[in-house]
Structure formats: structure tokens, C-alpha cells
Design a protein around this motif. Structure first.
Motif, PDB file in Angstrom:
ATOM      1  N   THR A 110       0.627  -1.361   0.318  1.00 35.10           N
ATOM      2  CA  THR A 110      -0.072  -0.284  -0.035  1.00 35.10           C
ATOM      3  C   THR A 110       0.488   1.104  -0.205  1.00 35.10           C
ATOM      4  O   THR A 110       0.704   1.942  -1.020  1.00 35.10           O
ATOM      5  CB  THR A 110      -1.025  -0.019   0.909  1.00 35.10           C
ATOM      6  OG1 THR A 110      -2.078  -0.736   1.116  1.00 35.10           O
ATOM      7  CG2 THR A 110      -1.489   1.656   1.310  1.00 35.10           C
ATOM      8  N   THR A 111       1.829   1.221   0.798  1.00 34.49           N
ATOM      9  CA  THR A 111       2.689   2.428   1.322  1.00 34.49           C
ATOM     10  C   THR A 111       4.315   2.304  -0.388  1.00 34.49           C
ATOM     11  O   THR A 111       4.601   3.342  -0.410  1.00 34.49           O
ATOM     12  CB  THR A 111       3.341   2.623   2.620  1.00 34.49           C
ATOM     13  OG1 THR A 111       3.765   1.392   3.426  1.00 34.49           O
ATOM     14  CG2 THR A 111       1.819   3.035   3.553  1.00 34.49           C
ATOM     15  N   GLY A 112       4.171   0.955  -0.595  1.00 28.03           N
ATOM     16  CA  GLY A 112       5.628   1.139  -0.824  1.00 28.03           C
ATOM     17  C   GLY A 112       6.407   0.818  -0.053  1.00 28.03           C
ATOM     18  O   GLY A 112       7.827   1.209  -0.755  1.00 28.03           O
ATOM     19  N   SER A 113       6.478   0.547   0.970  1.00 31.59           N
ATOM     20  CA  SER A 113       7.817   0.396   2.116  1.00 31.59           C
ATOM     21  C   SER A 113       7.795  -0.996   1.990  1.00 31.59           C
ATOM     22  O   SER A 113       7.305  -1.297   2.348  1.00 31.59           O
ATOM     23  CB  SER A 113       7.272   1.364   2.989  1.00 31.59           C
ATOM     24  OG  SER A 113       6.208   0.805   3.615  1.00 31.59           O
ATOM     25  N   VAL A 114       9.444  -0.644   2.752  1.00 30.05           N
ATOM     26  CA  VAL A 114      10.160  -1.951   2.872  1.00 30.05           C
ATOM     27  C   VAL A 114      10.716  -1.631   4.241  1.00 30.05           C
ATOM     28  O   VAL A 114      11.422  -0.763   4.806  1.00 30.05           O
ATOM     29  CB  VAL A 114      10.784  -2.282   2.152  1.00 30.05           C
ATOM     30  CG1 VAL A 114      11.936  -3.472   2.662  1.00 30.05           C
ATOM     31  CG2 VAL A 114      10.370  -2.360   0.497  1.00 30.05           C
ATOM     32  N   CYS A 115      10.787  -2.651   4.783  1.00 32.27           N
ATOM     33  CA  CYS A 115      11.264  -2.729   6.837  1.00 32.27           C
ATOM     34  C   CYS A 115      12.167  -4.579   7.012  1.00 32.27           C
ATOM     35  O   CYS A 115      11.593  -5.349   6.843  1.00 32.27           O
ATOM     36  CB  CYS A 115      10.107  -3.013   7.929  1.00 32.27           C
ATOM     37  SG  CYS A 115      10.670  -2.360   8.866  1.00 32.27           S
TER      38      CYS A 115
END
Length: 289
Positions: free
Chosen positions: A104-109
């Protein structure tokens, strides 16, 4: 022209993905463990595909071996490595299963203490992306070769693309692979080697041991539907050794050709459909034109 566009695109992907560039998205991600980091769609796909490959290769390909790679001495781009240097330390550990992706946010953790290394899949995926873009830009067919890892698609000069797989020391191709759309990649310990305080090392890490693989294999080649798959499976087959590497490729229906320390060539059944010869699987033979 299209070639110039392709070169610029490859440079763009390297600027996003290289772990040797402090400004890259991968370097920024590695410096921000436990924090969701928004990344470009290309980098999101890189990490997504790397995790796919980790699962598909049963963990033999692991994109979180960065700490092991650093501890083996691969701390800068290969052309800048010193001929002999003290082995560095790194506290990074493996942990692919704990990487979190948020579409959804195009983020990686990344989890704490885990580093991501794009080295085992980046060239193959870059070749895939550039080939797709060349076709979208109007090319009838395209072949992109990035350091021996390549992807072909579209119209070929003579009906199908012909890719030669070389033997590490014998002249002439060991096999010729015929592709209409697919990827070919080779992993080798004959090229990227360096000296350390504890002996010679190379960049192909066995995730089960955290050290350069020592399994009696010189090179491993894979033929798959995409460049990223071929690159990941070539590395996985190399790390698994013989006969496990060919068995792994068989289960995934990926073509494979391994060369052992004696120079013997071993292939799996899936390679037959891509080549101009059909040797018995798991035997020492050459594929001839």
C-alpha cells in the motif's frame, strides 16, 4: 536510440540498487533497520523477487547474507578489493523471513541486525526490466547481457536466441541454449576470488554455514523463464553442490548445467528442452552442436 536509453536505464538501476553507493536506496534501507522505508517501484520489486527466490530455492539463495559477505572480505566493489586485507567484522545476521513489505505504501522494513544484499539477483532483474522496456519502446526483440546474466525476448535474429554456456577452462561452448523468451545466468568461483588472512575466498555464500561455499563446484548455470530466476537458481545450485544442486533445479523445472572441480559437466533433464543435445541427466558429458 534504444541502446542509449537502455544504457541509461541500467545506470539508473545501479544507482538505486548498488550496496557500494552510499546514496542508493539499498544503502539507505540497510541503514534504517526496524524503520519502514518508502522505495521506488523498481526497488520494491527487487526485494519482492528476492524473497520469492529465497522461497523458491528452499533457502539456498538468501538475500540477507550481507553480513557473511562482509565477513568474507567483500567490502567494496570487486575491482577495488585489495589483494590481501584483514578480514572485517560485521554484526549483521540473516533473516529473510522477517523482512516486511507494505504494498500500500511501497515501503520495506528490515529487521534489526539484518542487511539486504542485491548481488545475487539484481543483474538478472535489471536485464528483465530493460528487455521489457525495450520492447515497450518499440524494439522487435531484445537481448540484455549484464556480466553474463542475460534475458532475451521478442524476435530473434534467426528464430530463437542462441546463448553459449562456456566451460571455465575448455575452449568452445559447453552447451548452446535456444530461447525465445527467458533468462540464462552463471555463478562461478573462478572469477571473483580474493585473498584473506585465512585463505582464498569468493562471493558465493552458503547460507547454511555463513561462509563461501566449498562444494566441489566451479560453475553453475541455470535457464529459467526470467533473468532474476536464472540468477537466483544458478547461485542456489552452486551453493547446494552435487548432486543436490541439480535435484533442486529439477524440482523447480529450471534447466541446469554444473561443472565440478575436475571439469566434468553435469546437466539435468530440464535443460534438454533448451539445448541442441540430450545427454543423460546427472552424467559427465558435453553438449555438442
Amino acid at each position: 536510440g534504444l541502446v542509449a536509453l537502455a544504457r541509461r536505464r541500467i545506470e539508473d538501476l545501479e544507482a538505486r540498487w548498488s550496496r557500494f553507493l552510499p546514496t542508493s536506496e539499498i544503502s539507505r534501507l540497510n541503514a534504517s533497520a526496524e524503520t519502514p522505508v518508502p522505495v521506488s517501484p523498481e526497488t520494491y520489486e527487487l526485494i519482492e523477487r528476492a524473497l520469492d527466490a529465497w522461497r523458491m530455492t528452499e533457502g539456498r539463495f538468501d538475500p540477507t547474507v550481507l553480513g557473511d559477505v562482509l565477513r568474507a572480505g567483500y567490502v567494496t566493489s570487486f575491482e577495488h578489493l585489495p589483494t590481501a586485507a584483514p578480514t572485517p567484522t560485521s554484526g549483521l545476521r540473516r533473516g529473510a523471513e522477517h523482512i516486511e513489505l507494505d504494498a500500500t505504501t511501497g515501503s520495506v522494513c528490515l529487521p534489526a541486525g539484518v542487511g539486504f544484499d542485491p548481488g545475487g539477483i539484481g543483474k538478472g532483474l535489471a536485464a528483465d526490466l530493460v528487455v521489457a522496456e525495450l520492447l515497450a519502446w518499440g524494439a522487435d526483440g531484445a537481448c540484455v547481457n549484464l556480466g553474463g546474466d542475460l534475458r532475451v525476448a521478442g524476435d530473434a535474429p534467426e528464430g530463437s536466441w542462441v546463448v553459449a554456456i562456456e566451460h571455465p577452462w575448455r575452449p568452445g561452448p559447453t552447451a548452446r541454449v535456444y530461447l525465445r523468451d527467458g533468462g540464462v545466468a552463471t555463478s562461478s568461483r573462478t572469477r571473483r576470488r580474493w585473498a584473506t588472512a585465512t585463505g582464498a575466498a569468493h562471493h558465493l555464500i552458503d547460507p547454511t554455514r555463513g561462509e563461501p561455499a566449498d562444494v566441489g563446484v566451479l560453475t553453475a548455470s541455470a535457464v529459467a523463464a526470467a533473468g532474476w530466476q536464472a540468477e537466483a537458481f544458478a547461485k542456489a545450485a552452486f551453493v547446494a553442490g552435487l548432486p543436490d544442486g541439480l535435484d533442486l533445479l529439477d524440482r523447480a523445472e529450471v534447466g541446469g548445467l554444473l561443472v565440478d572441480d575436475d571439469g566434468a559437466v553435469l546437466t539435468n533433464r530440464a535443460l534438454w528442452s533448451f539445448t541442441d543435445g540430450a545427454p543423460a541427466p546427472h552424467t559427465s558429458t558435453g553438449l555438442t552442436a
